[in-house]
Design a protein around this motif. Structure first.
Motif, short mmCIF file in Angstrom:
data_model
loop_
_atom_site.label_atom_id
_atom_site.label_comp_id
_atom_site.label_asym_id
_atom_site.label_seq_id
_atom_site.Cartn_x
_atom_site.Cartn_y
_atom_site.Cartn_z
N GLN A 110 -16.78 6.51 14.26
CA GLN A 110 -16.76 7.93 14.64
C GLN A 110 -15.72 8.21 15.71
O GLN A 110 -15.32 9.34 15.92
CB GLN A 110 -18.14 8.36 15.18
N ASN A 111 -15.30 7.14 16.40
CA ASN A 111 -14.42 7.35 17.54
C ASN A 111 -12.94 7.16 17.22
O ASN A 111 -12.10 7.27 18.10
CB ASN A 111 -14.79 6.41 18.68
N ILE A 112 -12.63 6.88 15.93
CA ILE A 112 -11.23 6.61 15.59
C ILE A 112 -10.35 7.80 15.93
O ILE A 112 -9.31 7.65 16.58
CB ILE A 112 -11.09 6.28 14.09
N ALA A 113 -10.81 8.99 15.50
CA ALA A 113 -9.99 10.18 15.73
C ALA A 113 -9.75 10.39 17.21
O ALA A 113 -8.64 10.70 17.63
CB ALA A 113 -10.67 11.40 15.12
N LYS A 114 -10.81 10.16 17.99
CA LYS A 114 -10.70 10.36 19.44
C LYS A 114 -9.67 9.39 20.02
O LYS A 114 -8.84 9.76 20.83
CB LYS A 114 -12.07 10.10 20.05
N GLU A 115 -9.77 8.14 19.56
CA GLU A 115 -8.88 7.11 20.09
C GLU A 115 -7.42 7.41 19.70
O GLU A 115 -6.52 7.29 20.51
CB GLU A 115 -9.32 5.75 19.52
N ASP A 148 -6.63 13.55 10.63
CA ASP A 148 -6.24 13.22 9.25
C ASP A 148 -6.09 11.72 9.07
O ASP A 148 -6.51 11.17 8.04
CB ASP A 148 -4.91 13.90 8.91
N ILE A 149 -5.50 11.07 10.07
CA ILE A 149 -5.30 9.63 9.96
C ILE A 149 -6.65 8.92 9.97
O ILE A 149 -6.87 7.97 9.22
CB ILE A 149 -4.39 9.13 11.09
N ALA A 150 -7.58 9.42 10.79
CA ALA A 150 -8.93 8.83 10.83
C ALA A 150 -9.60 8.93 9.45
O ALA A 150 -10.24 8.00 8.98
CB ALA A 150 -9.76 9.54 11.88
N LYS A 151 -9.38 10.09 8.81
CA LYS A 151 -9.95 10.28 7.48
C LYS A 151 -9.34 9.28 6.50
O LYS A 151 -10.04 8.68 5.68
CB LYS A 151 -9.65 11.71 7.03
N GLU A 152 -8.02 9.12 6.61
CA GLU A 152 -7.31 8.18 5.76
C GLU A 152 -7.86 6.76 5.95
O GLU A 152 -8.09 6.04 4.98
CB GLU A 152 -5.84 8.19 6.16
N PHE A 153 -8.06 6.39 7.22
CA PHE A 153 -8.60 5.06 7.54
C PHE A 153 -9.94 4.86 6.85
O PHE A 153 -10.20 3.83 6.26
CB PHE A 153 -8.81 4.94 9.06
N LYS A 154 -10.77 5.89 6.92
CA LYS A 154 -12.12 5.78 6.36
C LYS A 154 -12.05 5.55 4.86
O LYS A 154 -12.78 4.73 4.31
CB LYS A 154 -12.89 7.06 6.67
N GLU A 155 -11.13 6.28 4.21
CA GLU A 155 -11.00 6.13 2.76
C GLU A 155 -10.51 4.74 2.39
O GLU A 155 -10.89 4.19 1.36
CB GLU A 155 -10.01 7.18 2.22
N GLN A 156 -9.63 4.19 3.23
CA GLN A 156 -9.07 2.88 2.90
C GLN A 156 -9.91 1.75 3.45
O GLN A 156 -9.53 0.58 3.32
CB GLN A 156 -7.65 2.79 3.46
N GLY A 157 -11.03 2.08 4.08
CA GLY A 157 -11.89 1.04 4.64
C GLY A 157 -11.28 0.32 5.81
O GLY A 157 -11.34 -0.89 5.94
N LEU A 158 -10.63 1.09 6.68
CA LEU A 158 -10.03 0.49 7.87
C LEU A 158 -10.71 1.05 9.10
O LEU A 158 -11.28 2.14 9.07
CB LEU A 158 -8.54 0.83 7.94
N THR A 159 -10.62 0.32 10.18
CA THR A 159 -11.09 0.87 11.44
C THR A 159 -10.27 0.26 12.57
O THR A 159 -9.66 -0.79 12.41
CB THR A 159 -12.59 0.58 11.64
N ALA A 205 -0.27 18.26 15.17
CA ALA A 205 -1.65 18.65 14.88
C ALA A 205 -1.78 19.30 13.50
O ALA A 205 -2.83 19.18 12.87
CB ALA A 205 -2.16 19.60 15.96
N ILE A 206 -0.72 19.99 13.04
CA ILE A 206 -0.89 20.76 11.81
C ILE A 206 -0.26 20.12 10.59
O ILE A 206 -0.53 20.54 9.48
CB ILE A 206 -0.31 22.19 11.96
N SER A 207 0.58 19.11 10.79
CA SER A 207 1.39 18.67 9.65
C SER A 207 0.63 17.78 8.67
O SER A 207 1.17 17.36 7.67
CB SER A 207 2.62 17.93 10.15
N GLY A 208 -0.64 17.51 8.96
CA GLY A 208 -1.38 16.68 8.03
C GLY A 208 -1.30 15.20 8.36
O GLY A 208 -1.69 14.36 7.58
N GLN A 209 -0.76 14.88 9.53
CA GLN A 209 -0.76 13.49 10.00
C GLN A 209 -1.35 13.44 11.40
O GLN A 209 -0.95 12.62 12.20
CB GLN A 209 0.66 12.93 10.03
N SER A 210 -2.25 14.37 11.68
CA SER A 210 -2.84 14.40 13.02
C SER A 210 -3.87 13.29 13.15
O SER A 210 -4.19 12.59 12.18
CB SER A 210 -3.50 15.75 13.25
N ALA A 211 -4.39 13.13 14.35
CA ALA A 211 -5.36 12.06 14.60
C ALA A 211 -6.53 12.15 13.63
O ALA A 211 -6.98 11.15 13.07
CB ALA A 211 -5.86 12.16 16.04
#
Lengths: 88, 481
Positions: free
Chosen positions: B404-409, B386-397, B378-384
């Protein structure tokens, strides 16, 4: 089942809640160097040194040579203790 | 604290990105220097009567530490301060705002101070416990401090050089992994002969070499000599080597376990791919953390028992905390209250002598490992999130999910994978330890697992470097990857 009409107290409360959650998230500081976006430890890698802090700046090559020099100084200590025949 | 900070040595960041080949050179040389530092300590006599033997023998493998050498404590202070400080900061127990450059620098310098301090404290605990001999002169104490604390500082700086981008990814992990690898090789095929008894008989260090030589016994019958190749306990034997190999294979097998989440691009049609969530999401870090805690659990009572209780069973401190028993003239084995946190020296002996350590030691490793993995993901910067944010920046889903549900998934699989993975890693290590490997199992798991996480990033960098690497041309590797 009755359908609540839109507007009124409830909507205002919902808006307020959403607003406060957003504010909270914005206020939250990142939990690690990586989540702040500056590299560092990831899920499976432990990284400690990412920034150049104030201090005695040294070049990496200097560190390497000094480390070798340090090991040689220990070798010299061995030689001294062998030659003098006693441990100091 | 600030006046000290300006005196702390600090490696400069590279001006520009270091080439792949240069990174290889830096990494190899740093690890070579580390291995060369396995030099016996000057100022310590070899066969001196020490009042206490090696109390942390089963923790050495995990931290690349070698007894009675410059690397007495290996990289333990680096790994432990790194993990614990980052965990504390991540859990907001110490307030650090990682967005601010100033805070990050301060945090880093503070970690480094803690590392140096730990090297210093550990050195002096061991000196005054009588580990290096009973009555040392003040000059000897100074020389020992110079050697051990000096090595600690240089190891820290070498790790820093790798960390700052001159080498590959992480300094402490790189050093540990390579040291573990060399140790395994020398355990299997090491040809150096080691004196084993007072009559001057020698045996090869490597288990396999010893096994082959045991068919031409010098002073024993053939059967006794072959049997000894399988059960000698002063040097690596065939049984441990076989178990260690099986453990390594098991880790490799589980390494491939992953959940593949289908992802697609939001910008282009038909760009489908998978995002793998590994079972070993936290990899070897959870086991490293458990071993760090174990180290503290052992070193604090060790200080009390030897410094205050003088390791005398009649002393009040030793009646509460137990004392250390001399085994094989090599190891100091703790007795009752502490022994439950130590793996047994051999399976059957341990089962009779201290059955409790078959319950508490595994429980401790599993609970701390899983707790750490759950928090760390949760804290290391690769949590759900953070990865969702990364996906958004790279245009992935994720395919079939709203953005909006990527992080949840993702948060359905990542914490679960981390915790389960940590439990499995702990279990593999524990099985080996309970069979009496004395730290070899844990070091193998940390080595193989850490090696995989490093390799992943190194290959990534290799692919990015493309065909520009002189190494790939010399070695004839395909350049068009």
């Amino acid at each position: 089942m009755s359908v609540t009409p839109p507007g009124g107290q409830r909507t205002l409360q919902k808006r307020r809640q959403a607003q406060s959650i957003k504010e909270k998230q914005a206020k939250q500081t990142p939990t690690s160097t990586r989540s702040a976006g500056f590299g560092g430890s990831s899920n499976s890698i432990l990284k400690i040194f990412t920034d150049e802090a104030n201090g005695l700046r040294v070049d990496p090559l200097v560190v390497l040579f000094l480390a070798v020099g340090f090991i040689f100084s220990v070798v010299v200590l061995h030689v001294i203790s062998k030659v003098t025949g006693r441990i100091f | 604290m600030s006046p000290f900070l300006s005196l702390l040595p600090e490696v400069e960041l590279p001006y520009e990105k270091i080439q792949f080949d240069d990174k290889v050179l830096y990494t190899v040389f740093i690890c070579l220097i580390y291995i060369f530092a396995q030099l016996p300590l000057a100022g310590v006599e070899k066969d001196i009567a020490t009042s206490i033997n090696d109390p942390i023998y089963f923790l050495r493998g995990a931290f690349a530490a070698e007894p009675k050498t410059l690397l007495e404590f290996g990289v333990f202070p680096i790994v432990s301060s790194g993990l614990i400080m980052q965990l504390l900061a991540g859990l907001k127990l110490i307030k650090v705002n990682f967005k601010l450059q100033k805070d990050r620098e301060l945090f880093q310098s503070f970690t480094k101070m803690m590392i140096f301090l730990q090297y210093f404290i550990l050195t002096n605990i061991f000196i005054f416990a009588g580990y290096f001999g009973t009555d040392l002169t003040i000059f000897q104490i100074l020389v020992l401090n110079f050697q051990l604390v000096g090595t600690g500082m240089f190891v820290t700086l070498l790790a820093e050089v790798i960390d700052k981008g001159f080498g590959f990814t992480s300094g402490p992990m790189m050093i540990t992994t390579i040291n573990i690898a060399t140790n395994i090789v020398s355990d299997i095929i090491g040809v150096s002969h080691v004196k084993i008894d007072d009559e001057g008989n020698t045996e090869p260090q490597g288990a396999l070499v010893n096994f082959v030589q045991s068919f031409r016994p010098k002073d024993k019958t053939l059967f006794a000599s072959v049997l000894s190749a399988f059960n000698r306990d002063y040097l690596p034997n065939m049984t441990t080597i076989i178990i260690v190999t099986i453990i390594g294979a098991l880790v490799c097998y589980f390494q491939n376990f992953r959940v593949e989440l289908p992802i697609r691009s939001t910008r282009a049609r038909g760009m489908n791919n998978v995002y793998p969530v590994r079972l070993f999401h936290v990899a070897s870090l959870s086991l490293s953390f458990s071993y760090c805690l174990l180290f503290y659990i052992h070193i604090v009572p060790f200080a009390f028992i030897t410094l205050i209780g003088k390791n005398d069973p009649n002393n009040i401190v030793c009646k509460i905390l137990g004392h250390y028993e001399n085994v094989n003239n090599l190891l100091a084995v703790p007795t009752f209250p502490l022994s439950v946190f130590a793996p047994p020296r051999s399976f059957f002996y341990g089962l009779i002598q201290s059955p409790l350590s078959f319950v508490i030691f595994p429980t401790f490793i599993i609970v701390t490992g899983v707790w750490f993995a759950y928090k760390w993901q949760a804290i290391s910067g690769q949590s759900a999130r953070d990865i969702a944010k990364e996906f958004k920046e790279q245009g992935l889903t994720l395919a079939g999910r709203r953005e909006q549900n990527i992080a949840k998934e993702l948060s359905k699989s990542i914490p679960l994978a981390s915790a389960t993975g940590a439990a499995i890693i702990a279990l593999i290590a524990i099985i080996g330890e309970l069979l009496g490997l004395k730290g070899k199992a844990a070091s193998m798991v940390i080595g193989v697992c850490g090696g995989f996480s490093l390799l992943e990033l190194v290959t990534l960098e290799y692919q990015q470097a493309g065909g520009g690497s002189a190494f790939s041309q010399v070695l004839g590797a395909p350049t068009n990857i």
